[in-house]
Scaffold this motif. Structure first.
Motif, PDB file in Angstrom:
ATOM      1  N   GLU A 142       0.841  -1.195   0.000  1.00  0.00           N
ATOM      2  CA  GLU A 142       0.000   0.000   0.000  1.00  0.00           C
ATOM      3  C   GLU A 142       0.877   1.245   0.000  1.00  0.00           C
ATOM      4  N   LEU A 154     -10.062  -0.697  -0.055  1.00  0.00           N
ATOM      5  CA  LEU A 154      -8.718  -0.239  -0.372  1.00  0.00           C
ATOM      6  C   LEU A 154      -8.684   0.189  -1.838  1.00  0.00           C
ATOM      7  N   SER A 155      -8.503   1.465  -2.063  1.00  0.00           N
ATOM      8  CA  SER A 155      -8.492   1.974  -3.431  1.00  0.00           C
ATOM      9  C   SER A 155      -7.459   1.230  -4.271  1.00  0.00           C
ATOM     10  N   THR A 182      -5.363  -2.465   6.770  1.00  0.00           N
ATOM     11  CA  THR A 182      -6.517  -1.829   6.146  1.00  0.00           C
ATOM     12  C   THR A 182      -7.629  -2.850   6.000  1.00  0.00           C
ATOM     13  N   GLY A 230      -2.572   5.208   0.845  1.00  0.00           N
ATOM     14  CA  GLY A 230      -3.948   4.744   0.998  1.00  0.00           C
ATOM     15  C   GLY A 230      -4.501   3.944  -0.152  1.00  0.00           C
ATOM     16  N   ARG A 231      -3.651   3.436  -1.042  1.00  0.00           N
ATOM     17  CA  ARG A 231      -4.155   2.624  -2.140  1.00  0.00           C
ATOM     18  C   ARG A 231      -3.201   1.463  -2.406  1.00  0.00           C
ATOM     19  N   ALA A 232      -3.706   0.445  -3.099  1.00  0.00           N
ATOM     20  CA  ALA A 232      -2.879  -0.699  -3.459  1.00  0.00           C
ATOM     21  C   ALA A 232      -1.790  -0.247  -4.424  1.00  0.00           C
ATOM     22  N   VAL A 284      -3.624  -8.261   3.106  1.00  0.00           N
ATOM     23  CA  VAL A 284      -3.822  -6.825   3.308  1.00  0.00           C
ATOM     24  C   VAL A 284      -3.439  -6.476   4.737  1.00  0.00           C
TER      25      VAL A 284
END
Length: 500
Positions: free
Chosen positions: A260, A460-461, A297, A263-265, A294
């Protein structure tokens, strides 16, 4: 062009990979085992070959669409796809039987009247009309569209148009598949026929909502199909389509974590410590596995449909037989349990186990590609069993019970038997990663949403989920459609309204 990392090489993941590559993305698949296909595997020995996962294909239009959208060669130019006729032969507990024509409502009605008595076909035909209405109401939201943000609408409404049933001065409508059978079909053999479609997906007909009627409807409306050489040939064709679209494959590459950033993959960490950068991640693994990948998150936000966890598995027995397949032999025979209530109580009770004589599906493809010569035959026996194999791994010892049941469909089976191999839930777990070898069922409406599968997008974006453990659920057609949905969400964005 985005860099997309796909976790797992199951059928849903392969379908997504091919579609995303055609859209211009750079796609790489990371599979912990040494081959593709997920549960769609093959076992070979002494010139015999067997499918160890699904043996038949319903709703082939899903894969026809995949091949049309990803290349010039249609599905039929890549595999030899044939309709199975009869669709199935059913042997009931009272000794009666019926062979049901493929994709012919009129033919099925006639066959049931002849086999089970006047009126049986009409009741089943009337049920199929109601099942078709259910299909029309649920097809798009449960198969062709991303899961609705207001999924509660699907959870609250029962789309099956049940016939009113008067009991104790009260009028009720069927809420479960078992009630559909008891109130609308009434004949115990028709009830067994109906409930066997749910049981094949590991569903308790006494607990699943009435709209599970779409399961037999799909078979009757769209036919049952076989791929010559076995269903593994379908997996091969999809894999080769991915290669043709320049999808990269990394086998023996176990993923340890999803990386991550902001805030996103942002990529993957492999078990050997290798870091893989990616703009987007598509996960084709079971929910329990994804949770471990993950870090820090939540995969699903509060208020979303939670992933389904836990489901029965399958016990499969592969038979190598002396003697060729007799002319006129049905490809598929369903041998129904002698005591269906006892079977359901055993399988879905507080301490899940196998009934002494479970319902067994016998597959006899009669495919020359699967045998050393015309003087031999293959047969595959399949029964629904508890995930993990039940108490003390009892399923490994129950292969002989399946062979005994199958003798009702295959006379002198033991005299013809050269050898057999057993595929246990532990083997399914090894192939798919699902705990206990659990096999996911298709999504269904109503029932408070407990039969829905989690959406293809996540909290998760940049992380998406594909395959049988996410919308629209398990089964080969549903897995293929999940790939279409994920590709649509990535290519067109959150406004994607579904496949056409």
């Amino acid at each position: 062009m985005a860099r997309i990392a796909v976790i797992g090489a199951g059928m849903g993941a392969l379908a997504a990979a091919a579609r995303l590559a055609v859209a211009g993305h750079r796609v790489a698949v990371y599979e912990r085992t040494e081959t593709y296909g997920g549960a769609v595997r093959r076992f070979e020995r002494d010139g015999f070959a067997f499918d160890t996962g699904p043996g038949l294909l319903p709703l082939p239009a899903v894969y026809r669409d995949l091949f049309v959208k990803t290349g010039k060669e249609p599905l039929e130019e890549c595999v030899d796809l044939v309709q199975v006729d009869p669709s199935a032969r059913h042997l009931f507990a009272d000794g009666s039987g019926a062979a049901l024509p493929n994709a012919s409502r009129a033919g099925v009605v006639s066959a049931l009247d002849e086999a089970l008595g006047a009126g049986a076909g009409r009741r089943w035909g009337d049920f199929l009309v109601r099942a078709r209405e259910t299909w029309d109401r649920t097809r798009r939201p449960l198969l062709e569209e991303p899961l609705w943000p207001d999924w509660q609408v699907l959870a609250e409404r029962e789309p099956y148009p049940a016939v009113p049933h008067k009991r104790l001065l009260r009028t009720r409508r069927a809420g479960t598949l078992a009630e559909v059978g008891a109130w609308e079909l009434r004949d115990p053999r028709l009830i067994a026929l109906l409930e066997s479609h749910a049981l094949a997906y590991g569903l308790d007909p006494r607990a699943v909502p009435a709209n599970a009627a779409v399961l037999p409807y799909m078979e009757h409306a769209f036919g049952t199909w076989y791929v010559r050489g076995g269903l593994r040939e379908l997996a091969r064709a999809v894999y080769e389509r991915c290669l043709a679209r320049r999808v990269e494959f990394h086998f023996g590459a176990e993923v340890a974590a999803i990386l991550e950033k902001d805030g996103r993959a942002a990529g993957l960490e492999l078990a050997d410590g290798t870091a893989v950068e990616a703009d987007l991640v598509v996960s084709g693994v079971a929910p329990g596995v994804l949770d471990r990948l993950v870090r820090g998150t939540a995969v699903r936000a509060e208020g979303e449909v939670p992933p389904l966890r836990g489901a029965p598995s399958r016990l499969t027995v592969l038979l190598a037989l002396r003697g060729g397949r007799p002319e006129g032999t049905a490809h598929r025979t369903v041998v129904h349990a002698e005591d269906r209530d006892a079977e359901l109580d055993a399988l879905f009770g507080p301490a899940p186990g196998m009934a002494a004589r479970p319902t067994v599906t016998v597959l006899r493809p009669g495919d020359p590609a699967l045998v050393p010569d015309a003087a031999h035959e293959t047969a595959v026996l399949v029964a629904t069993v508890p995930a993990g194999g039940g108490p003390a791994g009892e399923t490994a010892r129950r292969a002989d019970d399946l062979i005994t049941v199958a003798e009702r469909a295959l006379p002198e089976l033991r005299k013809r038997l050269l050898w057999h191999e057993v595929v246990t839930p532990a083997d399914v777990e090894e192939a798919t990663g699902a705990e206990g070898g659990a096999v996911p069922a298709p999504a269904l409406a109503a029932a408070g949403g407990r039969m829905l599968h989690a959406s293809n997008g996540t909290a998760l974006s940049g992380l998406f989920t594909v395959g049988g453990w996410s919308h629209p659920g398990g089964g080969l057609p549903h897995a293929g459609m999940s790939g279409a949905l994920v590709a649509g969400l990535i290519v067109e964005g959150p406004d994607f309204q579904g496949s056409q």
